[in-house]
Design an enzyme around this catalytic site. Structure first.
Site, PDB file in Angstrom:
ATOM      1  CB  SER A 227      -1.586 -10.624  36.574  1.00  0.00           C
ATOM      2  OG  SER A 227      -1.478 -11.271  35.310  1.00  0.00           O
TER       3      SER A 227
ATOM      4  CD  GLU B  50      -1.142  -5.880   5.637  1.00  0.00           C
ATOM      5  OE1 GLU B  50      -1.159  -4.679   5.905  1.00  0.00           O
ATOM      6  OE2 GLU B  50      -0.928  -6.315   4.473  1.00  0.00           O
TER       7      GLU B  50
ATOM      8  CB  CYS C 108      -0.980  -0.039   1.171  1.00  0.00           C
ATOM      9  SG  CYS C 108      -2.339   1.158   1.019  1.00  0.00           S
TER      10      CYS C 108
ATOM     11  CB  SER D 105       2.187 -12.398  34.524  1.00  0.00           C
ATOM     12  OG  SER D 105       0.993 -12.995  34.976  1.00  0.00           O
TER      13      SER D 105
ATOM     14  CG  HIS E   1      -3.586  -3.616   3.217  1.00  0.00           C
ATOM     15  ND1 HIS E   1      -2.664  -3.083   4.082  1.00  0.00           N
ATOM     16  CD2 HIS E   1      -4.165  -2.559   2.596  1.00  0.00           C
ATOM     17  CE1 HIS E   1      -2.691  -1.753   4.000  1.00  0.00           C
ATOM     18  NE2 HIS E   1      -3.597  -1.423   3.105  1.00  0.00           N
TER      19      HIS E   1
END
Length: 541
Positions: free
Chosen positions: A237, A185, A88, A242, A183
């Site tokens: 957490s 992706e 793009c 984590s 695009h």
């Protein structure tokens, strides 16, 4: 912690909201890549390529026009002799910088388009979605542009076209420079993954050796080299990031790691016990559990603004964590003590923070784990997951032996139920929501969709209950009730940038509603959210 033994692809970000998808597609091809802002210098690019591992460069899209901004690819990009793919805006700046022309188009293209592949270039050879009666190969793609290349640079030939965009792709095969206006992706471009794999594996010749089960050995060695005999503190957490960081660091340094698990009273049902059972019980890691629920609920009393709630929860978490760190230091006055703070920072956090600094992309939200906590504590920072995307973190967690159900749980916001309780947060509301949410998740897990053989929990990307601070009239038995309302939310998405509400079976919704109303005293009405993103967000706050 950057991997030092893999071939790599450099992605230069011009501010597109989907640049991360480029990187994810490259990683899915098992090739290591990094995203950096487009305004790095030519000297930086040459230095980046100096180790010989750089195999190709991808230039991202942008919301801007090449003739209105100064964002250019560094000249070194086109001087290194490695393949370059412009997407793009990336194609447009490639064209302009190499001697072509870019102009505004009277026919803007946003959304689905069908592109004719021309020239049988190395990038698109034998890649097509269908053929016309004349035998032309056609691609189903996603476009998002208001400008177009009107004149190709010297040495380029036409690679793809549409009626409204005659130069939808161009190629200089001698220099291995390619540009596409669409695009590849995004999932809407059907052959996009095949195109990007073709570019990185065949055109660039990068080795597909970026594999999570093999990454454990590298990561463990890097942690040991970085930490030595010093001690590490980690805020656990219970979330995926984590948890995987804790398991990986514990694999590397064992008892040199101390985890602090702050229970703010806004976790899911039994979540605190599950975290302790996994890490202290099964992995035998050193975990300190801090019940700070009274503190959090007291500070949140009367607060209704979502952003203010987030800030209070983030500040209190830091305060509690700092207090525990100071206790640990005081408990061992003669020892070296804790020198490192470990965080579950992942690559999207790093990219978005970098984008905010360079001002090339709009920052959607802040991340509390990319901030000043290490400086406040006087500790060095250890981020063993900072090179990984979420799906790679999950793969790594399974390879480390964490339970599949823990690693593949749906995303849960850092402030927990604090932003799933609309308005003021109260313990009564949290207790009601916890139980309603657990029923919803339990039914999703136990209901199998016959065609796929998968549970509806696995078929949805994120599902949860939301507590609404309103009451409605109901009837139970012969009595009138006046109780609270919960909304159920379930979405399906591949990238969390857009999402569709999940079309759950009516029978499933009926069971969930019946169980919540019958089992959770205080709730007498259940609704289902049928909003997609956009215009709605996935979370309610």
């Amino acid at each position: 912690m950057t991997p030092m033994s893999h071939d790599k692809i450099l992605i230069l970000d011009f501010g597109s909201q989907v640049t991360q998808l480029i990187a994810r597609r490259v990683r899915e091809a098992h090739v290591y890549c990094e995203v950096h802002p487009c305004d790095v210098s030519s000297e930086w690019v040459r230095q980046y390529a100096a180790d010989g591992r750089l195999k190709g460069i991808i230039l991202s899209g942008s919301h801007a026009s090449v003739y209105e901004v100064d964002d250019r690819a560094p000249d070194a990009v086109f001087e290194l002799g490695v393949p370059v793919l412009g997407i793009c805006y990336g194609m447009q700046t490639m064209a302009q910088q190499l001697g072509g022309k870019v102009e505004g188009s009277p026919h803007r293209e946003f959304g689905y388009a069908e592109v004719r592949a021309r020239g049988h270039t190395a990038l698109l050879k034998d890649i097509a979605d269908f053929h016309t009666p004349e035998g032309h190969g056609m691609l189903k793609v996603w476009m998002s542009h208001g400008d177009k290349v009107t004149e190709m640079p010297p040495g380029f030939k036409l690679m793809a076209s549409t009626d409204s965009c005659p130069i939808a792709g161009m190629a200089d095969e001698a220099r291995r420079f390619y540009g596409v206006q669409f695009h590849p992706e995004v999932t809407h471009t059907v052959q996009g993954r095949a195109m990007l794999e073709r570019f990185v594996l065949e055109v660039c010749g990068a080795k597909p050796d970026w594999i999570m089960r093999d990454h454990i050995k590298e990561a463990v060695a890097a942690i040991r080299a970085q930490v030595g005999d010093e001690e590490v503190l980690l805020g656990l957490s219970g979330g995926v990031d984590s948890s995987v960081a804790a398991a990986l660091i514990h694999r590397a340094i064992g008892d040199q790691l101390t985890c602090v698990f702050v229970d703010h009273g806004l976790l899911r049902l039994h979540e605190g016990d599950m975290v302790m059972d996994m890490f202290a019980g099964k992995l035998h890691a050193r975990v300190i559990r801090v019940d700070a629920s009274d503190l959090f609920l007291r500070e949140l009393a009367g607060v209704t603004d979502p952003e203010q709630k987030r800030k209070i929860i983030g500040r209190l978490f830091v305060d509690v964590f700092k207090a525990e760190a100071e206790k640990l230091k005081a408990a061992r006055p003669g020892s070296k003590g804790i020198q490192w703070l470990a965080q579950g920072t992942i690559y999207p956090d790093v990219i978005e923070s970098g984008g905010a600094k360079s001002k090339k992309a709009v920052t959607i939200k802040s991340h509390h784990n990319v901030g000043g906590l290490p400086e406040q504590l006087g500790l060095k920072l250890l981020e063993p997951l900072r090179d990984l995307f979420k799906d790679e973190v999950r793969e790594l967690g399974v390879a480390l032996g964490l339970p599949h159900d823990m690693v593949y749980r749906h995303p849960f916001p850092g402030p927990g139920l604090g932003v799933r309780i609309l308005g003021e947060v109260k313990k009564e509301y949290a207790d009601l929501l916890r139980r309603a949410d657990a029923i919803f998740i339990e039914e999703l897990r136990s209901t199998i969709e016959p065609n796929s053989g998968k549970s509806w929990y696995d078929l949805t990307s994120q599902a949860f209950a939301v507590f609404l601070p309103v009451k409605s009239v109901g009837v139970m038995g012969d009595g009138r009730t006046y109780d609270y309302v919960v909304a159920l939310r379930a979405v399906q998405t591949s990238d969390f940038m857009t999402a569709d509400w999940a079309e759950l079976p009516y029978g499933l919704l009926k069971r969930v509603s019946s169980r919540i109303i019958n089992e959770v005293r205080g709730i007498n009405r259940v609704t289902y959210d049928v909003s997609s993103k956009p215009p709605a967000t996935i979370e309610w706050e």
